[in-house]
Design a protein around this motif. Sequence first.
Motif, mmCIF file in Angstrom:
data_model
loop_
_atom_site.group_PDB
_atom_site.id
_atom_site.type_symbol
_atom_site.label_atom_id
_atom_site.label_comp_id
_atom_site.label_asym_id
_atom_site.label_seq_id
_atom_site.Cartn_x
_atom_site.Cartn_y
_atom_site.Cartn_z
ATOM 1 N N LEU A 1 -25.662 17.079 28.200
ATOM 2 C CA LEU A 1 -26.705 17.978 28.684
ATOM 3 C C LEU A 1 -26.171 18.899 29.785
ATOM 4 C CD1 LEU A 1 -29.887 15.703 28.981
ATOM 5 C CD2 LEU A 1 -29.564 17.616 27.426
ATOM 6 N N LEU A 2 -25.483 18.295 30.767
ATOM 7 C CA LEU A 2 -25.000 19.066 31.902
ATOM 8 C C LEU A 2 -23.935 20.077 31.469
ATOM 9 C CD1 LEU A 2 -25.060 19.654 34.898
ATOM 10 C CD2 LEU A 2 -23.505 17.709 35.263
ATOM 11 N N ALA A 3 -23.057 19.671 30.542
ATOM 12 C CA ALA A 3 -22.015 20.584 30.066
ATOM 13 C C ALA A 3 -22.635 21.770 29.323
ATOM 14 C CB ALA A 3 -21.040 19.826 29.170
ATOM 15 N N LEU A 4 -23.645 21.506 28.468
ATOM 16 C CA LEU A 4 -24.326 22.595 27.766
ATOM 17 C C LEU A 4 -24.985 23.556 28.757
ATOM 18 C CD1 LEU A 4 -26.006 20.633 24.813
ATOM 19 C CD2 LEU A 4 -24.252 22.419 24.583
ATOM 20 N N HIS A 5 -25.633 22.989 29.771
ATOM 21 C CA HIS A 5 -26.307 23.819 30.778
ATOM 22 C C HIS A 5 -25.291 24.702 31.494
ATOM 23 C CE1 HIS A 5 -28.961 25.035 34.022
ATOM 24 N NE2 HIS A 5 -28.140 24.453 34.916
ATOM 25 N N ARG A 6 -24.147 24.132 31.887
ATOM 26 C CA ARG A 6 -23.144 24.920 32.606
ATOM 27 C C ARG A 6 -22.478 25.962 31.701
ATOM 28 N NH1 ARG A 6 -20.034 20.747 36.652
ATOM 29 N NH2 ARG A 6 -21.789 20.411 38.072
ATOM 30 N N ALA A 7 -22.525 25.704 30.399
ATOM 31 C CA ALA A 7 -21.945 26.668 29.462
ATOM 32 C C ALA A 7 -22.931 27.785 29.131
ATOM 33 C CB ALA A 7 -21.530 25.946 28.187
ATOM 34 N N GLY A 8 -24.087 27.814 29.782
ATOM 35 C CA GLY A 8 -25.089 28.840 29.520
ATOM 36 C C GLY A 8 -25.963 28.530 28.323
ATOM 37 N N ARG A 9 -25.943 27.294 27.840
ATOM 38 C CA ARG A 9 -26.711 26.913 26.655
ATOM 39 C C ARG A 9 -27.827 25.963 27.058
ATOM 40 N NH1 ARG A 9 -22.201 24.832 22.549
ATOM 41 N NH2 ARG A 9 -24.118 24.389 21.331
ATOM 42 N N THR A 10 -28.621 26.393 28.037
ATOM 43 C CA THR A 10 -29.688 25.541 28.548
ATOM 44 C C THR A 10 -30.692 25.206 27.463
ATOM 45 O OG1 THR A 10 -29.398 26.504 30.738
ATOM 46 C CG2 THR A 10 -31.474 25.367 30.317
ATOM 47 N N ALA A 11 -31.023 26.171 26.604
ATOM 48 C CA ALA A 11 -31.982 25.912 25.535
ATOM 49 C C ALA A 11 -31.474 24.827 24.596
ATOM 50 C CB ALA A 11 -32.263 27.196 24.757
ATOM 51 N N ASP A 12 -30.157 24.889 24.268
ATOM 52 C CA ASP A 12 -29.576 23.837 23.421
ATOM 53 C C ASP A 12 -29.644 22.478 24.116
ATOM 54 O OD1 ASP A 12 -26.916 25.943 22.092
ATOM 55 O OD2 ASP A 12 -29.009 25.652 21.458
ATOM 56 N N ALA A 13 -29.416 22.476 25.421
ATOM 57 C CA ALA A 13 -29.476 21.227 26.168
ATOM 58 C C ALA A 13 -30.874 20.631 26.110
ATOM 59 C CB ALA A 13 -29.054 21.469 27.616
ATOM 60 N N LEU A 14 -31.905 21.451 26.335
ATOM 61 C CA LEU A 14 -33.287 20.961 26.316
ATOM 62 C C LEU A 14 -33.682 20.508 24.919
ATOM 63 C CD1 LEU A 14 -34.914 23.623 28.670
ATOM 64 C CD2 LEU A 14 -34.304 21.245 29.221
ATOM 65 N N ALA A 15 -33.223 21.230 23.896
ATOM 66 C CA ALA A 15 -33.531 20.835 22.524
ATOM 67 C C ALA A 15 -32.867 19.500 22.178
ATOM 68 C CB ALA A 15 -33.078 21.933 21.548
ATOM 69 N N TYR A 16 -31.627 19.309 22.612
ATOM 70 C CA TYR A 16 -30.932 18.038 22.358
ATOM 71 C C TYR A 16 -31.670 16.875 23.026
ATOM 72 C CZ TYR A 16 -27.448 14.352 22.656
ATOM 73 O OH TYR A 16 -26.811 13.147 22.593
ATOM 74 N N TYR A 17 -32.124 17.112 24.264
ATOM 75 C CA TYR A 17 -32.836 16.049 24.974
ATOM 76 C C TYR A 17 -34.128 15.698 24.226
ATOM 77 C CZ TYR A 17 -35.549 13.588 28.518
ATOM 78 O OH TYR A 17 -36.299 12.664 29.187
ATOM 79 N N LEU B 1 -30.952 9.862 32.906
ATOM 80 C CA LEU B 1 -31.027 10.935 31.924
ATOM 81 C C LEU B 1 -32.275 11.795 32.141
ATOM 82 C CD1 LEU B 1 -29.744 12.254 29.488
ATOM 83 C CD2 LEU B 1 -30.928 10.600 28.014
ATOM 84 N N ARG B 2 -33.404 11.166 32.457
ATOM 85 C CA ARG B 2 -34.626 11.931 32.733
ATOM 86 C C ARG B 2 -34.430 12.831 33.945
ATOM 87 N NH1 ARG B 2 -37.303 6.943 32.228
ATOM 88 N NH2 ARG B 2 -37.982 7.085 34.412
ATOM 89 N N ASP B 3 -33.653 12.338 34.942
ATOM 90 C CA ASP B 3 -33.424 13.130 36.145
ATOM 91 C C ASP B 3 -32.600 14.374 35.840
ATOM 92 O OD1 ASP B 3 -31.383 13.217 38.911
ATOM 93 O OD2 ASP B 3 -33.556 13.364 39.138
ATOM 94 N N VAL B 4 -31.577 14.242 34.986
ATOM 95 C CA VAL B 4 -30.792 15.415 34.601
ATOM 96 C C VAL B 4 -31.683 16.427 33.881
ATOM 97 C CG1 VAL B 4 -28.883 16.235 33.167
ATOM 98 C CG2 VAL B 4 -28.624 14.137 34.485
ATOM 99 N N HIS B 5 -32.511 15.944 32.960
ATOM 100 C CA HIS B 5 -33.422 16.827 32.222
ATOM 101 C C HIS B 5 -34.373 17.537 33.167
ATOM 102 C CE1 HIS B 5 -37.247 17.447 29.827
ATOM 103 N NE2 HIS B 5 -36.350 18.171 29.137
ATOM 104 N N ARG B 6 -34.934 16.790 34.130
ATOM 105 C CA ARG B 6 -35.871 17.380 35.085
ATOM 106 C C ARG B 6 -35.204 18.476 35.905
ATOM 107 N NH1 ARG B 6 -36.309 16.803 40.153
ATOM 108 N NH2 ARG B 6 -34.886 14.993 40.195
ATOM 109 N N ARG B 7 -33.985 18.222 36.338
ATOM 110 C CA ARG B 7 -33.297 19.191 37.180
ATOM 111 C C ARG B 7 -32.896 20.440 36.377
ATOM 112 N NH1 ARG B 7 -28.710 15.914 40.166
ATOM 113 N NH2 ARG B 7 -28.511 17.857 41.369
#
Length: 928
Positions: free
Chosen positions: A196-212, A231-237
């Motif tokens: 999740l964090l790697a996707l977010h840092r790569a500019g793919r926040t939408a992909d990260a949220l969809a994966y979660y 894991l919920r904390d990473v998603h929340r942030r």
Amino acid sequence: MEFRLLGAVVAVVDGTVVELGPVRQQCVLAALAVDAPGVVSVDRLVDRVWGDDPPLRARKTLLNYLTRLRHALATAGPADAVIRRHAGGYSLRLDPAEIDVHRFRRLCSRARAGDARHAAALLEEALGLWHGDAVAGLTGEWVTAERERLHRERLDAEHDLTGALLALGHGEDLVTGLAARAAEHPWDERAAGHYLLALHRAGRTADALAYYRRLRERLVAELGTEPGTALRDVHRRILGADPALDARSAAAPVVPPRQLPAVPASFVGRDAELGFLDAALDDAKPGRVVVLAIAGAGGIGKTWLALHWIRRRLDRFADGQLFVDLRGFSPAGQPMDPAVAVRGFLGALGVEPARIPAGTQAQAALFRSLVADKRMLLVLDNAVDTEQVVPLLPGGGSCTVVVTSRTQLPGLITGHGARHLPLDVLSGDEATALLADRLGDARTRAEQAAVDRLAGFCGGFPLALGIVAGRAATRPHASLAGLVSELRESGLRALEGVEPTSGLPAVLSWSLHALTEDQATAFTLLGIAPGPDIGLPAAAALVGSPPEACRTTLRVLEQSSLISQDARGRYRMHDLTRRYATDIACELPEGARREALRRVLDFYCHTAFTADRRLAPHRHPIELDPAAAGAGPGRPADDAAAMAWFDSEYANLLAAQHAAVAQKRHTTAWQLAWALTTFQHRSGRREDHLAGWQLAAETTASLPGGATGSLVQRLLGGAYAELGRFEEATRHLDRALALAVEHGDDIAHAYAHRVLALTWARQGDDKLAAMHAADALDLFRGLARPVWEAEALNALGWYTARLGDHDTALTHCLAGLDLFRGNHDPSGEAATLDSLGYIQDHLGHHREAVEYYEQAVRVLRGLGYTFEIANTLDNIGHPYAALGDVERARAAWSEAHELYRRQDRPDEAERVRQRLDALGEPGESQVR
């Protein structure tokens, strides 16, 4: 030599793979390597290789595999990898750094104690050791379980590496690898969080949220659970666009560290030690750091004591408690680098990885600054030496440091003012109380005798007590008496723990790893030395080194808590430690063991002979073979020094005679009995004297030589006579006389008559005693030996006096006294003075009798001849009483009574007690 298990099982020497034989044989090597250099029991090896279906002759097959592996390792290259046999098991003796499994684990452990950049480098190195599946090519239940365990450790290391890289700001470069990992481990929430964090840092926040969202739906549908807190904390942030997720790491809130392990569940005794620690803390000068150094053998309870005491004094350490296992004597690898411990402390104190300086000295300075004014406790457990401890000492004066070590850390004591607390075994009552605490009152009361025997078997060793208590606790319905029998049969193997590294033999083996080869050899040889303790000269002979070099070695062993030194400067081992040393002695070449025992036996025999010549210079000597090189005898300066040497070495000399018999050194066995004779006579050790000559007679039965046979038979017969066993005495003495006559040995012939006279006198036949004494006198006169002639004169005079011819007796004894004095033989002089006292008393010359007896007592006291002092004091009471000097009679008989009692001579003691009763109380008028 290098062993690789993180892939196919291979051994590599200079880049060449060594042939390790069939699969089962490779499995044996793997089973040893994962616990190297610890000992793996035979049963555990069989289980690891064959599981629940071993062949009928599994142990024999295992031995064949081990033999082949030894040969392969011995012929393939350097001899730095050796398979060694121990009591009940085997070990692969090799630096753990040469085994990729241990190197992998050590790198991972160091990574967890360091900053993110350092951790990433270490973890990349650790993961680079892998080459496919662990222990590839091997099969079996244990192999499968071990492979799965190692793969879990590999996955943990991969997670740790990803976490370190994310902390360093990585993200987009990790996406591809994390996508594969998340797919391979769909339920691993740590992998999911990293992805999740790697996707977010790569500019793919939408992909990260969809994966979660997909992961959550799958967890709820298939497992019925929500994602975990992390894991919920990473998603929340991510949802909240937390800017900290784009930084390298966010600082955690600083809380006082509370790193102490759990306090021991069972703790008894140690009141004096707890009091010492309390006083050291309470009496400390303001502004000075308190350093407490607890030293003792492995398994003695150092950490338990420290933790128990700390829990009682937590109010003094309000700013936190830091704890680190420095692994000074750990089977897992080398001692911890102090720099690693410092970085771990900095992390515990809330220092962000980015703020930790690069240099080790700067890191140590930062650590000292952070704790300078804090009321903080540092526990440095399992330190190897002072050098490892010093970089971890705080600079301020408000902290307390507790160090535990198997070494005495003299540099810490002298250079840093540490208070030294040596820790010994528990007392008998404390050991029993510990078992009772673990086993429960009901079970303890039901088998109190068995509990006492269990405590005795463990010798007060807390680790041994814990192992025994644990074994009893896992079998609550078994009798403790049955466990006692099991321990007796199994010996030290019974103290092997369930885990390979948790038993007493394993713990003791770790102490040896810190020693040089020569020091470890000396420790092993001390285990097979005869007797309960050893002095420096004997130890030097045993190990075959000069005394000063040996003293240095013994000091190292003492500082390592493997041996102890008493107030007399003698060295000894705890019984369990000695049993361990004896068990591993089989690893030494047989020739080395045999030569070591020869040297120490020669030292004891030749020194005892020299000391006996000092005490009895006119005694007819025996001839000794030359001593082994390095076993030269000690030379007591005078009679007092000779008696003191015999007294300090007595138990060892008795043990040395038995060791000589076991080594089939029959001549040494009887010569030790001969060399002990004068000392045993002077100190009244009559039972030991007989036992020694019984052993000598058994060992010399097959030796040629009439002189030796006659001597042994004569001294054995005399020993029987001293204890009133006259039938056996006469049989052996008649044999001694016959051998002397047969071989034309006039000296042996004369001495046989001399001892026969003494034997018949003890039976009350003074006439026959006088006849033998006269024969001895004639023979001694023909040999032109004045002291021997004097002995015969005194003996003949004594028996003549006993027959009532006091005038003739006086003539014989006065002549003997002149010869003794002229030839400077104080022992013979004292015996003759006693005879003259008896003669004068029976002539009615009581004052002259007192003078002779008093002279005899003075000479005997100077010789330390306590056995005969008692006899002469008994005798002198009679002329004192006849002269009306009741108080002197009482004083003489009182001392004689006490000496008889100490010498276990009950008949004589009772006789003198009756005389004292007849005298009445002091000051009471006497009815005559």
